[in-house]
Design a protein around this motif. Sequence first.
Motif, PDB file in Angstrom:
ATOM      1  N   GLY A 186      11.610  -8.960   8.153  1.00  0.00           N
ATOM      2  CA  GLY A 186      12.092  -9.934   9.119  1.00  0.00           C
ATOM      3  C   GLY A 186      11.300 -10.007  10.402  1.00  0.00           C
ATOM      4  O   GLY A 186      11.588 -10.840  11.257  1.00  0.00           O
ATOM      5  N   ALA A 187      10.291  -9.159  10.546  1.00  0.00           N
ATOM      6  CA  ALA A 187       9.567  -9.065  11.816  1.00  0.00           C
ATOM      7  C   ALA A 187       8.357  -9.991  11.831  1.00  0.00           C
ATOM      8  O   ALA A 187       7.579 -10.029  10.883  1.00  0.00           O
ATOM      9  N   ASN A 188       8.204 -10.719  12.913  1.00  0.00           N
ATOM     10  CA  ASN A 188       7.074 -11.626  13.086  1.00  0.00           C
ATOM     11  C   ASN A 188       5.885 -10.904  13.709  1.00  0.00           C
ATOM     12  O   ASN A 188       6.005  -9.770  14.195  1.00  0.00           O
ATOM     13  N   ILE A 189       4.755 -11.566  13.702  1.00  0.00           N
ATOM     14  CA  ILE A 189       3.505 -10.983  14.196  1.00  0.00           C
ATOM     15  C   ILE A 189       3.665 -10.415  15.602  1.00  0.00           C
ATOM     16  O   ILE A 189       3.193  -9.308  15.891  1.00  0.00           O
ATOM     17  N   GLU A 190       4.334 -11.160  16.476  1.00  0.00           N
ATOM     18  CA  GLU A 190       4.434 -10.744  17.881  1.00  0.00           C
ATOM     19  C   GLU A 190       5.084  -9.377  18.053  1.00  0.00           C
ATOM     20  O   GLU A 190       4.817  -8.673  19.026  1.00  0.00           O
ATOM     21  N   ALA A 191       5.954  -8.990  17.104  1.00  0.00           N
ATOM     22  CA  ALA A 191       6.670  -7.724  17.227  1.00  0.00           C
ATOM     23  C   ALA A 191       5.722  -6.529  17.287  1.00  0.00           C
ATOM     24  O   ALA A 191       6.020  -5.511  17.917  1.00  0.00           O
ATOM     25  N   VAL A 192       4.564  -6.638  16.630  1.00  0.00           N
ATOM     26  CA  VAL A 192       3.629  -5.515  16.592  1.00  0.00           C
ATOM     27  C   VAL A 192       2.324  -5.840  17.320  1.00  0.00           C
ATOM     28  O   VAL A 192       1.375  -5.075  17.285  1.00  0.00           O
ATOM     29  N   ALA A 193       2.297  -6.973  18.013  1.00  0.00           N
ATOM     30  CA  ALA A 193       1.079  -7.349  18.739  1.00  0.00           C
ATOM     31  C   ALA A 193       0.588  -6.264  19.697  1.00  0.00           C
ATOM     32  O   ALA A 193      -0.629  -6.055  19.812  1.00  0.00           O
ATOM     33  N   PRO A 194       1.468  -5.534  20.406  1.00  0.00           N
ATOM     34  CA  PRO A 194       0.965  -4.479  21.291  1.00  0.00           C
ATOM     35  C   PRO A 194       0.144  -3.423  20.555  1.00  0.00           C
ATOM     36  O   PRO A 194      -0.805  -2.865  21.112  1.00  0.00           O
ATOM     37  N   MET A 195       0.495  -3.153  19.312  1.00  0.00           N
ATOM     38  CA  MET A 195      -0.270  -2.175  18.535  1.00  0.00           C
ATOM     39  C   MET A 195      -1.646  -2.738  18.186  1.00  0.00           C
ATOM     40  O   MET A 195      -2.657  -2.037  18.272  1.00  0.00           O
ATOM     41  N   ALA A 196      -1.695  -4.010  17.816  1.00  0.00           N
ATOM     42  CA  ALA A 196      -2.985  -4.631  17.498  1.00  0.00           C
ATOM     43  C   ALA A 196      -3.901  -4.612  18.707  1.00  0.00           C
ATOM     44  O   ALA A 196      -5.106  -4.371  18.588  1.00  0.00           O
ATOM     45  N   GLU A 197      -3.332  -4.864  19.881  1.00  0.00           N
ATOM     46  CA  GLU A 197      -4.134  -4.915  21.094  1.00  0.00           C
ATOM     47  C   GLU A 197      -4.592  -3.529  21.527  1.00  0.00           C
ATOM     48  O   GLU A 197      -5.611  -3.379  22.217  1.00  0.00           O
ATOM     49  N   ALA A 198      -3.870  -2.491  21.085  1.00  0.00           N
ATOM     50  CA  ALA A 198      -4.244  -1.117  21.458  1.00  0.00           C
ATOM     51  C   ALA A 198      -5.522  -0.664  20.767  1.00  0.00           C
ATOM     52  O   ALA A 198      -6.249   0.182  21.282  1.00  0.00           O
ATOM     53  N   PHE A 199      -5.811  -1.236  19.591  1.00  0.00           N
ATOM     54  CA  PHE A 199      -7.023  -0.857  18.857  1.00  0.00           C
ATOM     55  C   PHE A 199      -8.152  -1.807  19.243  1.00  0.00           C
ATOM     56  O   PHE A 199      -8.649  -2.584  18.420  1.00  0.00           O
ATOM     57  N   SER A 200      -8.558  -1.708  20.489  1.00  0.00           N
ATOM     58  CA  SER A 200      -9.489  -2.685  21.063  1.00  0.00           C
ATOM     59  C   SER A 200     -10.914  -2.547  20.533  1.00  0.00           C
ATOM     60  O   SER A 200     -11.746  -3.420  20.782  1.00  0.00           O
ATOM     61  N   ASP A 201     -11.205  -1.467  19.789  1.00  0.00           N
ATOM     62  CA  ASP A 201     -12.568  -1.250  19.297  1.00  0.00           C
ATOM     63  C   ASP A 201     -12.741  -1.646  17.838  1.00  0.00           C
ATOM     64  O   ASP A 201     -13.769  -1.358  17.231  1.00  0.00           O
ATOM     65  N   ARG A 202     -11.749  -2.313  17.264  1.00  0.00           N
ATOM     66  CA  ARG A 202     -11.858  -2.707  15.857  1.00  0.00           C
ATOM     67  C   ARG A 202     -11.052  -3.973  15.594  1.00  0.00           C
ATOM     68  O   ARG A 202     -10.139  -4.317  16.340  1.00  0.00           O
ATOM     69  N   SER A 203     -11.423  -4.670  14.523  1.00  0.00           N
ATOM     70  CA  SER A 203     -10.713  -5.883  14.136  1.00  0.00           C
ATOM     71  C   SER A 203      -9.333  -5.530  13.579  1.00  0.00           C
ATOM     72  O   SER A 203      -9.124  -4.436  13.040  1.00  0.00           O
ATOM     73  N   PHE A 204      -8.440  -6.474  13.691  1.00  0.00           N
ATOM     74  CA  PHE A 204      -7.049  -6.256  13.268  1.00  0.00           C
ATOM     75  C   PHE A 204      -6.533  -7.577  12.734  1.00  0.00           C
ATOM     76  O   PHE A 204      -6.723  -8.623  13.348  1.00  0.00           O
ATOM     77  N   ILE A 205      -5.890  -7.553  11.572  1.00  0.00           N
ATOM     78  CA  ILE A 205      -5.391  -8.788  10.976  1.00  0.00           C
ATOM     79  C   ILE A 205      -4.015  -8.553  10.366  1.00  0.00           C
ATOM     80  O   ILE A 205      -3.757  -7.502   9.769  1.00  0.00           O
ATOM     81  N   LEU A 257       6.424   1.849  18.889  1.00  0.00           N
ATOM     82  CA  LEU A 257       6.442   1.235  20.219  1.00  0.00           C
ATOM     83  C   LEU A 257       6.922   2.205  21.294  1.00  0.00           C
ATOM     84  O   LEU A 257       6.352   2.259  22.382  1.00  0.00           O
ATOM     85  N   SER A 258       7.970   2.983  20.999  1.00  0.00           N
ATOM     86  CA  SER A 258       8.487   3.912  22.009  1.00  0.00           C
ATOM     87  C   SER A 258       7.539   5.086  22.242  1.00  0.00           C
ATOM     88  O   SER A 258       7.481   5.645  23.331  1.00  0.00           O
ATOM     89  N   HIS A 259       6.787   5.478  21.211  1.00  0.00           N
ATOM     90  CA  HIS A 259       5.807   6.560  21.296  1.00  0.00           C
ATOM     91  C   HIS A 259       4.414   5.992  21.023  1.00  0.00           C
ATOM     92  O   HIS A 259       3.639   6.518  20.217  1.00  0.00           O
TER      93      HIS A 259
END
Length: 278
Positions: free
Chosen positions: A39-58, A252-254
Amino acid sequence: MASAEVSIENVGGRDLRIARWRLDEPSDHPPILFFNGIGANIEAVAPMAEAFSDRSFIMFDMPGIGGSPAPLVPYNVVTMAWTATQVLDLYGLDQVDVMGISWGGGMAQHFAIQHPGRTRKLVLIATSAGMLMVPGSPKALTKMANPRRYIDPEFMTKNFETLYGEGLGSGPGKGAHMSRLTPPSPRGYMYQLIAMLGWTSAPALPFMKKETLILMGDDDAIVPLANGKFLRSLIPNSELVVMEGGGHLFLLSHKDESVAAIRAHLDVIDDAEQSKAA
Protein backbone atom coordinates in the motif's frame (compact mmCIF):
# COMPACT_ATOMS: atom_id res chain seq x y z
CA MET A 1 11.15 14.02 -4.29
CA ALA A 2 12.62 17.16 -5.85
CA SER A 3 15.72 15.24 -6.91
CA ALA A 4 13.80 12.37 -8.55
CA GLU A 5 12.61 11.95 -12.10
CA VAL A 6 9.07 10.57 -11.98
CA SER A 7 6.91 9.46 -14.89
CA ILE A 8 4.27 6.93 -15.84
CA GLU A 9 5.60 4.41 -18.35
CA ASN A 10 4.07 1.40 -20.08
CA VAL A 11 6.19 -1.56 -19.00
CA GLY A 12 5.40 -5.16 -19.82
CA GLY A 13 1.85 -4.17 -20.73
CA ARG A 14 1.29 -2.24 -17.48
CA ASP A 15 1.27 1.48 -16.80
CA LEU A 16 3.55 2.07 -13.80
CA ARG A 17 4.65 5.23 -12.03
CA ILE A 18 8.42 5.00 -11.81
CA ALA A 19 10.86 7.17 -9.84
CA ARG A 20 14.55 7.39 -10.67
CA TRP A 21 17.32 9.08 -8.75
CA ARG A 22 20.71 9.92 -10.33
CA LEU A 23 20.50 7.46 -13.25
CA ASP A 24 22.57 9.79 -15.43
CA GLU A 25 25.22 10.49 -12.80
CA PRO A 26 28.50 8.51 -12.80
CA SER A 27 28.91 6.09 -9.91
CA ASP A 28 31.29 3.35 -8.80
CA HIS A 29 28.31 1.40 -7.47
CA PRO A 30 25.50 -0.54 -9.16
CA PRO A 31 22.00 0.97 -8.96
CA ILE A 32 19.58 0.02 -6.21
CA LEU A 33 16.21 -1.48 -7.13
CA PHE A 34 13.78 -0.99 -4.25
CA PHE A 35 10.48 -2.80 -3.57
CA ASN A 36 8.13 -0.95 -1.24
CA GLY A 37 5.77 -2.17 1.49
CA ILE A 38 2.13 -2.98 0.96
CA GLY A 39 0.00 0.00 0.00
CA ALA A 40 2.98 2.34 0.20
CA ASN A 41 3.71 4.86 -2.54
CA ILE A 42 7.12 5.99 -3.76
CA GLU A 43 7.15 9.08 -1.55
CA ALA A 44 7.00 6.96 1.61
CA VAL A 45 10.59 5.79 1.09
CA ALA A 46 11.94 8.79 -0.83
CA PRO A 47 14.13 9.87 2.14
CA MET A 48 15.97 6.56 1.89
CA ALA A 49 16.54 6.99 -1.85
CA GLU A 50 17.91 10.47 -1.27
CA ALA A 51 20.26 9.19 1.46
CA PHE A 52 22.17 7.06 -1.07
CA SER A 53 23.46 10.10 -2.90
CA ASP A 54 26.44 8.26 -4.45
CA ARG A 55 24.44 5.71 -6.43
CA SER A 56 21.39 5.39 -8.66
CA PHE A 57 18.10 4.35 -7.10
CA ILE A 58 14.92 3.18 -8.81
CA MET A 59 11.49 2.10 -7.57
CA PHE A 60 7.93 2.02 -8.83
CA ASP A 61 4.42 2.10 -7.44
CA MET A 62 2.74 -1.29 -7.67
CA PRO A 63 -0.45 -1.41 -9.79
CA GLY A 64 -3.19 0.55 -8.05
CA ILE A 65 -0.76 2.01 -5.51
CA GLY A 66 0.37 5.65 -5.44
CA GLY A 67 0.27 6.99 -8.98
CA SER A 68 0.12 3.65 -10.83
CA PRO A 69 -3.32 2.93 -12.36
CA ALA A 70 -5.33 0.14 -10.76
CA PRO A 71 -4.79 -3.28 -12.38
CA LEU A 72 -7.58 -4.90 -14.36
CA VAL A 73 -6.65 -8.43 -13.29
CA PRO A 74 -4.73 -9.79 -10.27
CA TYR A 75 -0.97 -10.35 -10.45
CA ASN A 76 1.53 -12.40 -8.50
CA VAL A 77 5.18 -12.27 -7.49
CA VAL A 78 6.31 -14.09 -10.64
CA THR A 79 4.72 -11.59 -13.03
CA MET A 80 5.84 -8.59 -11.00
CA ALA A 81 9.44 -9.83 -10.74
CA TRP A 82 9.46 -10.15 -14.54
CA THR A 83 7.87 -6.70 -14.84
CA ALA A 84 10.69 -5.30 -12.67
CA THR A 85 13.23 -6.65 -15.17
CA GLN A 86 11.36 -4.78 -17.90
CA VAL A 87 11.64 -1.59 -15.83
CA LEU A 88 15.40 -2.13 -15.60
CA ASP A 89 15.60 -2.79 -19.34
CA LEU A 90 13.71 0.43 -20.03
CA TYR A 91 16.53 2.41 -18.44
CA GLY A 92 19.40 0.23 -19.63
CA LEU A 93 20.18 -1.21 -16.19
CA ASP A 94 21.74 -4.66 -16.13
CA GLN A 95 22.73 -5.82 -12.65
CA VAL A 96 21.38 -4.11 -9.51
CA ASP A 97 21.50 -4.34 -5.75
CA VAL A 98 18.00 -5.35 -4.67
CA MET A 99 16.29 -4.02 -1.54
CA GLY A 100 12.80 -4.53 -0.18
CA ILE A 101 10.85 -3.67 2.96
CA SER A 102 8.04 -5.75 4.48
CA TRP A 103 5.82 -6.95 1.57
CA GLY A 104 8.51 -5.62 -0.74
CA GLY A 105 11.04 -7.80 1.05
CA GLY A 106 9.16 -10.80 -0.28
CA MET A 107 9.30 -9.30 -3.77
CA ALA A 108 13.04 -8.68 -3.36
CA GLN A 109 13.61 -12.31 -2.37
CA HIS A 110 11.61 -13.59 -5.29
CA PHE A 111 13.34 -11.26 -7.73
CA ALA A 112 16.75 -12.54 -6.59
CA ILE A 113 15.58 -16.16 -6.89
CA GLN A 114 13.87 -15.71 -10.27
CA HIS A 115 16.47 -13.38 -11.79
CA PRO A 116 19.84 -14.16 -10.16
CA GLY A 117 21.77 -12.72 -13.10
CA ARG A 118 20.20 -9.31 -12.53
CA THR A 119 20.89 -9.36 -8.78
CA ARG A 120 24.26 -8.54 -7.21
CA LYS A 121 23.45 -8.22 -3.49
CA LEU A 122 20.26 -8.36 -1.47
CA VAL A 123 18.96 -6.27 1.44
CA LEU A 124 15.85 -7.50 3.27
CA ILE A 125 14.18 -5.07 5.66
CA ALA A 126 11.50 -5.92 8.26
CA THR A 127 10.34 -8.91 6.23
CA SER A 128 9.77 -12.66 6.30
CA ALA A 129 9.84 -15.82 4.18
CA GLY A 130 6.16 -15.35 3.34
CA MET A 131 3.61 -17.98 4.31
CA LEU A 132 6.08 -19.63 6.71
CA MET A 133 6.35 -16.67 9.05
CA VAL A 134 5.96 -15.96 12.74
CA PRO A 135 2.91 -13.68 12.81
CA GLY A 136 2.91 -10.30 14.48
CA SER A 137 0.53 -9.16 17.17
CA PRO A 138 -3.14 -9.63 16.20
CA LYS A 139 -3.85 -6.03 17.19
CA ALA A 140 -1.23 -4.66 14.78
CA LEU A 141 -2.04 -7.07 11.95
CA THR A 142 -5.74 -6.21 12.06
CA LYS A 143 -4.95 -2.53 11.65
CA MET A 144 -2.27 -3.25 9.04
CA ALA A 145 -4.81 -5.00 6.80
CA ASN A 146 -7.23 -2.08 7.08
CA PRO A 147 -6.75 0.44 4.22
CA ARG A 148 -8.21 3.12 6.50
CA ARG A 149 -4.65 3.72 7.67
CA TYR A 150 -4.07 5.45 4.32
CA ILE A 151 -7.45 7.14 3.94
CA ASP A 152 -8.38 8.27 7.46
CA PRO A 153 -5.80 10.55 9.15
CA GLU A 154 -7.51 10.17 12.53
CA PHE A 155 -7.33 6.36 12.30
CA MET A 156 -3.65 6.56 11.32
CA THR A 157 -2.79 8.98 14.12
CA LYS A 158 -4.61 6.90 16.72
CA ASN A 159 -2.99 3.61 15.68
CA PHE A 160 0.42 4.76 14.48
CA GLU A 161 2.45 3.40 17.40
CA THR A 162 0.56 0.09 17.34
CA LEU A 163 1.39 -0.27 13.67
CA TYR A 164 4.93 1.05 13.47
CA GLY A 165 6.37 1.10 16.98
CA GLU A 166 7.29 3.84 19.41
CA GLY A 167 10.57 4.59 17.61
CA LEU A 168 8.78 6.51 14.87
CA GLY A 169 5.38 6.92 16.53
CA SER A 170 6.70 9.17 19.30
CA GLY A 171 9.41 10.85 17.24
CA PRO A 172 9.47 13.86 14.92
CA GLY A 173 9.28 11.68 11.81
CA LYS A 174 5.67 10.62 12.40
CA GLY A 175 4.01 13.64 10.82
CA ALA A 176 6.46 13.73 7.93
CA HIS A 177 5.82 10.09 7.11
CA MET A 178 2.04 10.52 7.23
CA SER A 179 2.25 13.53 4.93
CA ARG A 180 4.03 11.46 2.27
CA LEU A 181 1.37 8.74 2.07
CA THR A 182 -1.15 8.54 -0.77
CA PRO A 183 -4.21 6.26 -0.37
CA PRO A 184 -4.09 3.18 -2.62
CA SER A 185 -7.07 2.27 -4.76
CA PRO A 186 -9.26 -0.39 -3.08
CA ARG A 187 -8.65 -2.83 -5.96
CA GLY A 188 -4.93 -2.11 -5.99
CA TYR A 189 -4.68 -2.73 -2.24
CA MET A 190 -6.70 -5.96 -2.46
CA TYR A 191 -4.66 -7.28 -5.39
CA GLN A 192 -1.44 -6.51 -3.57
CA LEU A 193 -2.70 -8.42 -0.54
CA ILE A 194 -3.63 -11.51 -2.54
CA ALA A 195 -0.44 -11.47 -4.66
CA MET A 196 1.47 -13.14 -1.82
CA LEU A 197 -1.22 -15.61 -0.77
CA GLY A 198 0.36 -19.06 -0.44
CA TRP A 199 3.80 -17.75 -1.39
CA THR A 200 6.95 -18.65 0.50
CA SER A 201 10.62 -18.33 -0.37
CA ALA A 202 11.73 -20.89 2.25
CA PRO A 203 12.37 -23.90 -0.05
CA ALA A 204 14.51 -21.84 -2.43
CA LEU A 205 16.51 -19.72 0.00
CA PRO A 206 19.09 -22.40 0.96
CA PHE A 207 20.09 -22.52 -2.72
CA MET A 208 20.33 -18.76 -3.16
CA LYS A 209 23.96 -17.66 -3.02
CA LYS A 210 23.53 -13.88 -3.02
CA GLU A 211 25.19 -12.00 -0.19
CA THR A 212 22.25 -10.85 1.90
CA LEU A 213 21.79 -8.32 4.68
CA ILE A 214 18.73 -8.88 6.88
CA LEU A 215 17.68 -5.80 8.86
CA MET A 216 15.09 -6.24 11.60
CA GLY A 217 13.70 -4.24 14.50
CA ASP A 218 13.36 -5.85 17.92
CA ASP A 219 10.13 -3.92 18.58
CA ASP A 220 8.37 -4.80 15.32
CA ALA A 221 4.76 -5.79 16.06
CA ILE A 222 4.00 -6.62 12.41
CA VAL A 223 7.01 -8.75 11.39
CA PRO A 224 8.65 -9.95 14.62
CA LEU A 225 12.41 -10.41 14.90
CA ALA A 226 12.02 -14.21 14.84
CA ASN A 227 11.33 -13.95 11.10
CA GLY A 228 14.72 -12.35 10.50
CA LYS A 229 16.39 -15.13 12.46
CA PHE A 230 14.54 -17.67 10.33
CA LEU A 231 15.74 -15.97 7.13
CA ARG A 232 19.28 -15.91 8.51
CA SER A 233 19.12 -19.68 9.10
CA LEU A 234 17.94 -20.29 5.53
CA ILE A 235 20.17 -17.99 3.47
CA PRO A 236 23.79 -19.23 3.32
CA ASN A 237 25.59 -15.91 2.75
CA SER A 238 23.53 -13.74 5.07
CA GLU A 239 24.02 -11.43 8.02
CA LEU A 240 21.36 -10.30 10.50
CA VAL A 241 21.52 -6.79 11.96
CA VAL A 242 18.99 -5.82 14.63
CA MET A 243 17.89 -2.24 15.25
CA GLU A 244 17.33 -1.86 18.99
CA GLY A 245 13.98 -0.26 19.74
CA GLY A 246 13.09 -0.42 16.07
CA GLY A 247 9.45 -0.87 15.09
CA HIS A 248 8.23 -1.81 11.63
CA LEU A 249 9.42 1.50 10.15
CA PHE A 250 12.89 1.53 11.73
CA LEU A 251 14.16 2.32 8.23
CA LEU A 252 12.88 5.85 8.92
CA SER A 253 13.11 6.08 12.73
CA HIS A 254 16.66 4.62 12.69
CA LYS A 255 17.60 6.07 9.33
CA ASP A 256 21.27 6.83 9.97
CA GLU A 257 21.95 3.41 11.52
CA SER A 258 20.05 1.65 8.72
CA VAL A 259 21.90 3.53 5.96
CA ALA A 260 25.26 2.79 7.62
CA ALA A 261 24.48 -0.93 7.85
CA ILE A 262 23.29 -1.08 4.24
CA ARG A 263 26.34 0.81 2.98
CA ALA A 264 28.69 -1.48 4.88
CA HIS A 265 27.02 -4.47 3.24
CA LEU A 266 26.83 -3.13 -0.31
CA ASP A 267 30.32 -1.65 -0.38
CA VAL A 268 32.18 -4.88 0.46
CA ILE A 269 33.74 -6.28 -2.72
CA ASP A 270 33.61 -10.06 -2.79
CA ASP A 271 36.14 -12.43 -4.39
CA ALA A 272 34.09 -12.83 -7.60
CA GLU A 273 34.00 -9.07 -8.14
CA GLN A 274 37.71 -8.75 -7.48
CA SER A 275 38.42 -11.44 -10.06
CA LYS A 276 36.17 -9.71 -12.59
CA ALA A 277 37.88 -6.36 -11.96
CA ALA A 278 41.30 -7.94 -12.43
